[in-house]
Design a protein around this motif. Sequence first.
Motif, PDB file in Angstrom:
ATOM      1  N   VAL A 235       0.906  -1.319   0.221  1.00 56.34           N
ATOM      2  CA  VAL A 235       0.187  -0.111  -0.176  1.00 56.34           C
ATOM      3  C   VAL A 235       0.648   1.045  -0.118  1.00 56.34           C
ATOM      4  O   VAL A 235       0.775   2.256  -0.738  1.00 56.34           O
TER       5      VAL A 235
ATOM      6  N   GLU B 230      -8.357   5.690   4.540  1.00 52.64           N
ATOM      7  CA  GLU B 230      -8.484   4.910   3.613  1.00 52.64           C
ATOM      8  C   GLU B 230      -7.082   4.244   3.282  1.00 52.64           C
ATOM      9  O   GLU B 230      -7.135   3.086   2.737  1.00 52.64           O
TER      10      GLU B 230
ATOM     11  N   ASN C 240      -7.598   1.225   5.450  1.00 55.64           N
ATOM     12  CA  ASN C 240      -9.174   0.421   4.615  1.00 55.64           C
ATOM     13  C   ASN C 240      -8.363   0.259   2.965  1.00 55.64           C
ATOM     14  O   ASN C 240      -8.504  -1.510   3.620  1.00 55.64           O
ATOM     15  N   MET C 241      -7.509   0.361   3.145  1.00 60.83           N
ATOM     16  CA  MET C 241      -6.367  -0.858   1.641  1.00 60.83           C
ATOM     17  C   MET C 241      -5.361  -1.494   2.718  1.00 60.83           C
ATOM     18  O   MET C 241      -5.675  -1.947   1.921  1.00 60.83           O
TER      19      MET C 241
ATOM     20  N   GLY D  78      -7.937  -4.248   3.941  1.00 62.38           N
ATOM     21  CA  GLY D  78      -8.697  -5.013   2.922  1.00 62.38           C
ATOM     22  C   GLY D  78      -7.337  -5.868   1.905  1.00 62.38           C
ATOM     23  O   GLY D  78      -7.929  -7.265   1.957  1.00 62.38           O
ATOM     24  N   ASN D  79      -6.263  -5.670   1.974  1.00 59.32           N
ATOM     25  CA  ASN D  79      -5.306  -5.533   0.896  1.00 59.32           C
ATOM     26  C   ASN D  79      -4.695  -7.197   2.415  1.00 59.32           C
ATOM     27  O   ASN D  79      -4.009  -8.596   1.712  1.00 59.32           O
TER      28      ASN D  79
ATOM     29  N   LYS E  95      -6.203  -9.040   4.398  1.00 61.86           N
ATOM     30  CA  LYS E  95      -7.396 -10.228   3.987  1.00 61.86           C
ATOM     31  C   LYS E  95      -7.725 -10.978   2.823  1.00 61.86           C
ATOM     32  O   LYS E  95      -7.833 -11.622   3.547  1.00 61.86           O
ATOM     33  N   LYS E  96      -7.537 -11.053   2.172  1.00 55.31           N
ATOM     34  CA  LYS E  96      -7.219 -11.733   1.232  1.00 55.31           C
ATOM     35  C   LYS E  96      -6.356 -12.632   1.036  1.00 55.31           C
ATOM     36  O   LYS E  96      -6.319 -13.445   0.618  1.00 55.31           O
TER      37      LYS E  96
ATOM     38  N   LEU F  99     -10.272 -16.969   4.365  1.00 55.77           N
ATOM     39  CA  LEU F  99     -12.127 -16.692   4.774  1.00 55.77           C
ATOM     40  C   LEU F  99     -12.591 -15.799   4.199  1.00 55.77           C
ATOM     41  O   LEU F  99     -12.010 -15.022   3.334  1.00 55.77           O
ATOM     42  N   ASN F 100     -14.038 -16.351   4.766  1.00 54.85           N
ATOM     43  CA  ASN F 100     -14.485 -14.904   3.897  1.00 54.85           C
ATOM     44  C   ASN F 100     -15.245 -13.858   4.760  1.00 54.85           C
ATOM     45  O   ASN F 100     -15.724 -14.099   5.519  1.00 54.85           O
ATOM     46  N   ALA F 101     -13.959 -13.329   5.168  1.00 57.73           N
ATOM     47  CA  ALA F 101     -14.097 -12.020   6.105  1.00 57.73           C
ATOM     48  C   ALA F 101     -14.760 -10.059   5.044  1.00 57.73           C
ATOM     49  O   ALA F 101     -14.190 -10.120   3.994  1.00 57.73           O
ATOM     50  N   GLY F 102     -15.601  -9.704   5.905  1.00 55.78           N
ATOM     51  CA  GLY F 102     -15.381  -8.138   5.307  1.00 55.78           C
ATOM     52  C   GLY F 102     -15.036  -7.275   5.806  1.00 55.78           C
ATOM     53  O   GLY F 102     -14.696  -7.923   7.177  1.00 55.78           O
ATOM     54  N   ILE F 103     -14.738  -5.701   6.249  1.00 55.81           N
ATOM     55  CA  ILE F 103     -14.491  -5.097   6.204  1.00 55.81           C
ATOM     56  C   ILE F 103     -15.135  -4.075   6.166  1.00 55.81           C
ATOM     57  O   ILE F 103     -15.835  -3.862   5.948  1.00 55.81           O
TER      58      ILE F 103
ATOM     59  N   ILE G 193     -16.263   0.291   7.414  1.00 55.82           N
ATOM     60  CA  ILE G 193     -16.004   1.325   7.195  1.00 55.82           C
ATOM     61  C   ILE G 193     -14.817   2.476   8.212  1.00 55.82           C
ATOM     62  O   ILE G 193     -14.648   2.457   9.253  1.00 55.82           O
ATOM     63  N   PRO G 194     -13.578   2.699   7.414  1.00 55.62           N
ATOM     64  CA  PRO G 194     -13.155   3.778   8.728  1.00 55.62           C
ATOM     65  C   PRO G 194     -12.799   4.451   9.332  1.00 55.62           C
ATOM     66  O   PRO G 194     -13.653   4.955   9.000  1.00 55.62           O
TER      67      PRO G 194
END
Lengths: 124, 162
Positions: free
Chosen positions: B24, B98, B101-102, B105-106, B108-109, B113-117, B119-120
Amino acid sequence: MKILLVDDSRTMRNIWRKVVGTPGVEVAEAGDGNEGLKVISEQGPFDLILLDWNMPNMDGITMAKKLRETDKNTVIIMVTTEAEKPRIIEAIKSGVNNYVVKPFTPETLKAKIEETMKKAAQPA
Amino acid sequence: MPGVQPLQFDASLVVAFVRSIKNVLSTMVSIEATVGKPYIKEGEKPGHDVSSIVGFSGEVKGNVVVSFGMDTALKVVETFCGMPLDATSDDFADAVGELCNMIAGNAKKDFGLNAGIGIPSVVIGSNHTIARLRDVPCIVIPCTCSAGDFCVEVNIKQIGNN
Ligand SMILES: [Mg+2]
Protein backbone atom coordinates in the motif's frame (compact mmCIF):
# COMPACT_ATOMS: atom_id res chain seq x y z
CA MET A 1 -17.58 11.94 -22.00
CA LYS A 2 -19.23 11.91 -18.56
CA ILE A 3 -17.56 10.10 -15.66
CA LEU A 4 -18.98 9.48 -12.18
CA LEU A 5 -16.64 8.76 -9.24
CA VAL A 6 -18.27 6.92 -6.32
CA ASP A 7 -16.14 6.35 -3.22
CA ASP A 8 -16.68 7.32 0.42
CA SER A 9 -13.08 8.57 0.54
CA ARG A 10 -12.65 12.04 -0.93
CA THR A 11 -8.90 11.40 -1.08
CA MET A 12 -9.57 8.46 -3.39
CA ARG A 13 -11.98 10.48 -5.56
CA ASN A 14 -9.31 13.18 -5.92
CA ILE A 15 -6.75 10.58 -7.00
CA TRP A 16 -9.20 9.18 -9.58
CA ARG A 17 -10.00 12.70 -10.77
CA LYS A 18 -6.31 13.31 -11.52
CA VAL A 19 -6.33 10.19 -13.71
CA VAL A 20 -9.60 10.79 -15.62
CA GLY A 21 -10.00 14.57 -15.49
CA THR A 22 -8.68 15.48 -18.93
CA PRO A 23 -10.10 18.40 -20.97
CA GLY A 24 -13.50 17.59 -22.44
CA VAL A 25 -14.35 15.13 -19.65
CA GLU A 26 -17.20 16.01 -17.31
CA VAL A 27 -16.59 14.57 -13.83
CA ALA A 28 -19.17 14.17 -11.05
CA GLU A 29 -18.67 12.66 -7.59
CA ALA A 30 -20.70 10.78 -4.98
CA GLY A 31 -19.79 9.54 -1.48
CA ASP A 32 -21.92 6.37 -1.41
CA GLY A 33 -24.24 4.26 -3.56
CA ASN A 34 -27.38 6.21 -2.66
CA GLU A 35 -25.73 9.46 -3.63
CA GLY A 36 -24.41 7.87 -6.82
CA LEU A 37 -27.90 6.80 -7.94
CA LYS A 38 -29.21 10.26 -7.06
CA VAL A 39 -26.56 11.98 -9.18
CA ILE A 40 -27.43 9.69 -12.10
CA SER A 41 -31.16 10.40 -11.79
CA GLU A 42 -30.44 14.13 -11.73
CA GLN A 43 -27.73 14.34 -14.39
CA GLY A 44 -28.68 11.50 -16.73
CA PRO A 45 -26.58 8.48 -17.68
CA PHE A 46 -22.80 8.51 -17.48
CA ASP A 47 -20.33 6.87 -19.88
CA LEU A 48 -18.17 5.48 -17.09
CA ILE A 49 -18.51 4.93 -13.34
CA LEU A 50 -15.54 4.23 -11.06
CA LEU A 51 -17.10 2.48 -8.09
CA ASP A 52 -15.78 1.63 -4.63
CA TRP A 53 -17.13 -1.47 -2.85
CA ASN A 54 -17.05 -0.63 0.88
CA MET A 55 -19.09 2.50 1.53
CA PRO A 56 -21.65 3.54 4.18
CA ASN A 57 -25.42 3.65 3.42
CA MET A 58 -25.22 1.74 0.14
CA ASP A 59 -22.19 -0.26 -1.00
CA GLY A 60 -20.90 -0.46 -4.54
CA ILE A 61 -22.27 -3.94 -5.30
CA THR A 62 -25.80 -2.86 -4.37
CA MET A 63 -25.48 0.29 -6.45
CA ALA A 64 -24.23 -1.68 -9.47
CA LYS A 65 -27.14 -4.15 -9.20
CA LYS A 66 -29.70 -1.36 -8.90
CA LEU A 67 -28.25 0.56 -11.81
CA ARG A 68 -28.19 -2.53 -14.04
CA GLU A 69 -31.98 -2.97 -13.58
CA THR A 70 -32.42 -0.04 -15.96
CA ASP A 71 -29.03 0.70 -17.48
CA LYS A 72 -26.99 -1.91 -19.33
CA ASN A 73 -24.74 0.55 -21.15
CA THR A 74 -22.80 2.56 -18.60
CA VAL A 75 -19.35 1.06 -18.15
CA ILE A 76 -18.70 0.28 -14.49
CA ILE A 77 -15.20 -0.35 -13.16
CA MET A 78 -15.03 -1.40 -9.54
CA VAL A 79 -11.97 -0.03 -7.72
CA THR A 80 -11.70 -1.66 -4.30
CA THR A 81 -9.52 -3.30 -1.67
CA GLU A 82 -11.69 -6.42 -1.99
CA ALA A 83 -9.27 -8.74 -3.76
CA GLU A 84 -10.52 -12.29 -3.12
CA LYS A 85 -11.56 -14.30 -6.18
CA PRO A 86 -15.15 -14.94 -4.93
CA ARG A 87 -15.58 -11.18 -4.43
CA ILE A 88 -14.39 -10.41 -7.95
CA ILE A 89 -16.80 -13.00 -9.33
CA GLU A 90 -19.62 -11.50 -7.24
CA ALA A 91 -18.85 -8.06 -8.66
CA ILE A 92 -18.80 -9.25 -12.27
CA LYS A 93 -22.13 -11.07 -11.67
CA SER A 94 -23.57 -7.82 -10.36
CA GLY A 95 -22.94 -6.19 -13.71
CA VAL A 96 -19.52 -4.65 -13.22
CA ASN A 97 -17.48 -4.54 -16.47
CA ASN A 98 -14.02 -4.64 -14.92
CA TYR A 99 -12.15 -4.61 -11.65
CA VAL A 100 -9.12 -2.79 -10.22
CA VAL A 101 -7.70 -3.74 -6.83
CA LYS A 102 -6.52 -0.99 -4.45
CA PRO A 103 -3.68 -0.14 -4.10
CA PHE A 104 -3.13 0.76 -7.76
CA THR A 105 -0.84 3.05 -9.72
CA PRO A 106 -2.35 5.80 -11.91
CA GLU A 107 -0.92 3.94 -14.94
CA THR A 108 -2.74 0.72 -14.01
CA LEU A 109 -6.04 2.52 -13.56
CA LYS A 110 -5.63 4.45 -16.80
CA ALA A 111 -4.78 1.31 -18.79
CA LYS A 112 -7.74 -0.57 -17.29
CA ILE A 113 -10.13 2.26 -18.17
CA GLU A 114 -8.88 2.44 -21.77
CA GLU A 115 -9.06 -1.34 -22.19
CA THR A 116 -12.57 -1.54 -20.71
CA MET A 117 -13.97 1.40 -22.70
CA LYS A 118 -12.54 -0.05 -25.92
CA LYS A 119 -14.07 -3.45 -25.22
CA ALA A 120 -17.44 -1.92 -24.38
CA ALA A 121 -17.47 0.06 -27.63
CA GLN A 122 -17.09 -3.09 -29.75
CA PRO A 123 -20.31 -4.60 -31.12
CA ALA A 124 -21.25 -7.71 -29.12
CA MET B 1 -16.83 -19.90 23.55
CA PRO B 2 -17.62 -22.82 21.22
CA GLY B 3 -16.87 -22.30 17.56
CA VAL B 4 -14.50 -19.45 18.26
CA GLN B 5 -10.80 -19.93 17.92
CA PRO B 6 -8.00 -17.43 17.67
CA LEU B 7 -6.34 -16.77 14.37
CA GLN B 8 -2.91 -17.96 15.35
CA PHE B 9 -0.20 -15.50 16.14
CA ASP B 10 1.78 -17.21 13.49
CA ALA B 11 4.01 -16.15 10.68
CA SER B 12 1.31 -16.19 8.01
CA LEU B 13 -0.89 -13.57 9.66
CA VAL B 14 2.06 -11.25 10.21
CA VAL B 15 3.35 -11.93 6.70
CA ALA B 16 -0.05 -10.96 5.23
CA PHE B 17 0.02 -7.59 6.99
CA VAL B 18 3.70 -6.91 6.32
CA ARG B 19 3.16 -7.56 2.61
CA SER B 20 0.07 -5.35 2.63
CA ILE B 21 1.72 -2.46 4.51
CA LYS B 22 4.66 -2.42 2.10
CA ASN B 23 2.43 -2.79 -0.95
CA VAL B 24 0.00 0.00 0.00
CA LEU B 25 2.69 2.49 0.95
CA SER B 26 4.95 1.85 -2.02
CA THR B 27 2.11 1.82 -4.56
CA MET B 28 -0.04 4.71 -3.27
CA VAL B 29 2.53 6.91 -1.53
CA SER B 30 5.87 5.86 -3.13
CA ILE B 31 7.24 5.26 0.37
CA GLU B 32 9.27 2.18 1.23
CA ALA B 33 8.38 0.93 4.72
CA THR B 34 10.73 -1.13 6.85
CA VAL B 35 9.13 -3.52 9.31
CA GLY B 36 10.57 -4.40 12.71
CA LYS B 37 10.03 -7.46 14.90
CA PRO B 38 6.34 -7.90 15.79
CA TYR B 39 5.42 -8.15 19.48
CA ILE B 40 2.35 -8.61 21.65
CA LYS B 41 0.89 -5.37 22.96
CA GLU B 42 0.83 -4.84 26.72
CA GLY B 43 -1.27 -2.10 28.27
CA GLU B 44 -3.62 0.33 26.62
CA LYS B 45 -1.39 3.11 25.34
CA PRO B 46 -1.96 3.96 21.68
CA GLY B 47 0.84 3.23 19.27
CA HIS B 48 1.07 6.85 18.16
CA ASP B 49 -0.98 10.09 17.91
CA VAL B 50 -3.09 9.45 14.82
CA SER B 51 -4.91 6.13 14.63
CA SER B 52 -7.28 4.69 12.08
CA ILE B 53 -9.38 1.63 12.88
CA VAL B 54 -11.01 -0.84 10.53
CA GLY B 55 -13.25 -3.60 11.88
CA PHE B 56 -13.69 -7.06 10.39
CA SER B 57 -16.91 -9.01 9.87
CA GLY B 58 -17.94 -12.42 8.55
CA GLU B 59 -15.53 -15.19 9.50
CA VAL B 60 -13.12 -12.74 11.17
CA LYS B 61 -13.84 -10.65 14.24
CA GLY B 62 -11.78 -7.79 15.68
CA ASN B 63 -9.96 -4.87 14.14
CA VAL B 64 -6.75 -3.53 12.74
CA VAL B 65 -5.34 -0.16 13.76
CA VAL B 66 -2.81 1.82 11.76
CA SER B 67 -1.20 4.39 14.06
CA PHE B 68 1.15 7.20 12.97
CA GLY B 69 3.16 9.78 14.86
CA MET B 70 1.72 13.21 14.02
CA ASP B 71 4.73 14.33 11.96
CA THR B 72 4.74 11.03 10.10
CA ALA B 73 1.01 11.26 9.41
CA LEU B 74 1.33 14.81 8.08
CA LYS B 75 4.14 13.79 5.72
CA VAL B 76 2.49 10.58 4.52
CA VAL B 77 -0.85 12.33 3.93
CA GLU B 78 0.86 15.16 2.04
CA THR B 79 2.41 12.64 -0.35
CA PHE B 80 -0.78 10.58 -0.62
CA CYS B 81 -2.96 13.62 -1.38
CA GLY B 82 -0.42 15.63 -3.34
CA MET B 83 -0.77 18.61 -1.00
CA PRO B 84 -0.21 19.44 2.68
CA LEU B 85 -3.33 19.10 4.86
CA ASP B 86 -4.16 20.46 8.29
CA ALA B 87 -4.45 17.67 10.89
CA THR B 88 -7.83 19.05 11.99
CA SER B 89 -9.36 18.87 8.51
CA ASP B 90 -11.84 16.21 7.41
CA ASP B 91 -9.64 15.41 4.44
CA PHE B 92 -6.69 14.55 6.70
CA ALA B 93 -8.78 11.99 8.61
CA ASP B 94 -10.21 10.72 5.33
CA ALA B 95 -6.74 10.10 3.91
CA VAL B 96 -5.51 8.28 7.05
CA GLY B 97 -8.69 6.19 7.05
CA GLU B 98 -8.35 5.20 3.42
CA LEU B 99 -4.75 4.04 3.99
CA CYS B 100 -5.97 1.82 6.83
CA ASN B 101 -8.83 0.57 4.64
CA MET B 102 -6.36 -0.49 1.96
CA ILE B 103 -3.94 -2.12 4.43
CA ALA B 104 -6.76 -4.12 6.07
CA GLY B 105 -8.41 -5.09 2.78
CA ASN B 106 -5.19 -6.08 1.12
CA ALA B 107 -4.09 -8.27 4.04
CA LYS B 108 -7.55 -9.87 4.26
CA LYS B 109 -7.22 -11.61 0.92
CA ASP B 110 -4.39 -13.74 2.32
CA PHE B 111 -6.53 -15.05 5.22
CA GLY B 112 -8.31 -17.50 2.94
CA LEU B 113 -11.55 -16.75 4.79
CA ASN B 114 -14.86 -15.13 3.93
CA ALA B 115 -14.37 -11.84 5.74
CA GLY B 116 -15.58 -8.30 5.21
CA ILE B 117 -14.22 -4.97 6.38
CA GLY B 118 -16.07 -1.96 7.75
CA ILE B 119 -15.78 1.75 7.17
CA PRO B 120 -12.60 3.23 8.71
CA SER B 121 -12.77 5.61 11.64
CA VAL B 122 -9.97 7.90 12.77
CA VAL B 123 -8.92 9.04 16.24
CA ILE B 124 -6.42 11.86 16.80
CA GLY B 125 -4.80 12.65 20.16
CA SER B 126 -1.87 11.50 22.24
CA ASN B 127 -3.95 9.68 24.83
CA HIS B 128 -6.66 7.72 23.04
CA THR B 129 -7.43 4.09 23.76
CA ILE B 130 -9.10 1.64 21.42
CA ALA B 131 -11.30 -1.18 22.69
CA ARG B 132 -10.03 -4.60 21.73
CA LEU B 133 -10.74 -8.29 21.99
CA ARG B 134 -9.47 -9.71 25.28
CA ASP B 135 -9.29 -13.38 24.30
CA VAL B 136 -6.72 -12.95 21.55
CA PRO B 137 -3.39 -11.10 21.60
CA CYS B 138 -2.98 -7.74 19.93
CA ILE B 139 0.01 -8.06 17.59
CA VAL B 140 1.97 -4.88 17.05
CA ILE B 141 3.96 -4.59 13.82
CA PRO B 142 6.37 -1.66 14.27
CA CYS B 143 7.21 0.12 11.03
CA THR B 144 9.46 2.92 9.93
CA CYS B 145 9.77 4.86 6.71
CA SER B 146 11.39 8.05 5.41
CA ALA B 147 8.46 10.01 6.91
CA GLY B 148 8.98 8.55 10.40
CA ASP B 149 7.56 5.80 12.60
CA PHE B 150 4.17 4.15 12.57
CA CYS B 151 2.74 0.80 13.60
CA VAL B 152 0.00 -1.60 12.67
CA GLU B 153 -1.88 -3.34 15.50
CA VAL B 154 -3.69 -6.52 14.58
CA ASN B 155 -6.29 -7.81 17.03
CA ILE B 156 -8.43 -10.36 15.23
CA LYS B 157 -9.78 -13.86 15.62
CA GLN B 158 -11.39 -16.38 13.36
CA ILE B 159 -15.01 -17.32 13.86
CA GLY B 160 -14.96 -20.99 12.91
CA ASN B 161 -17.96 -23.05 11.82
CA ASN B 162 -16.78 -26.33 13.31
MG1 LIG C 1 -14.50 2.80 0.80
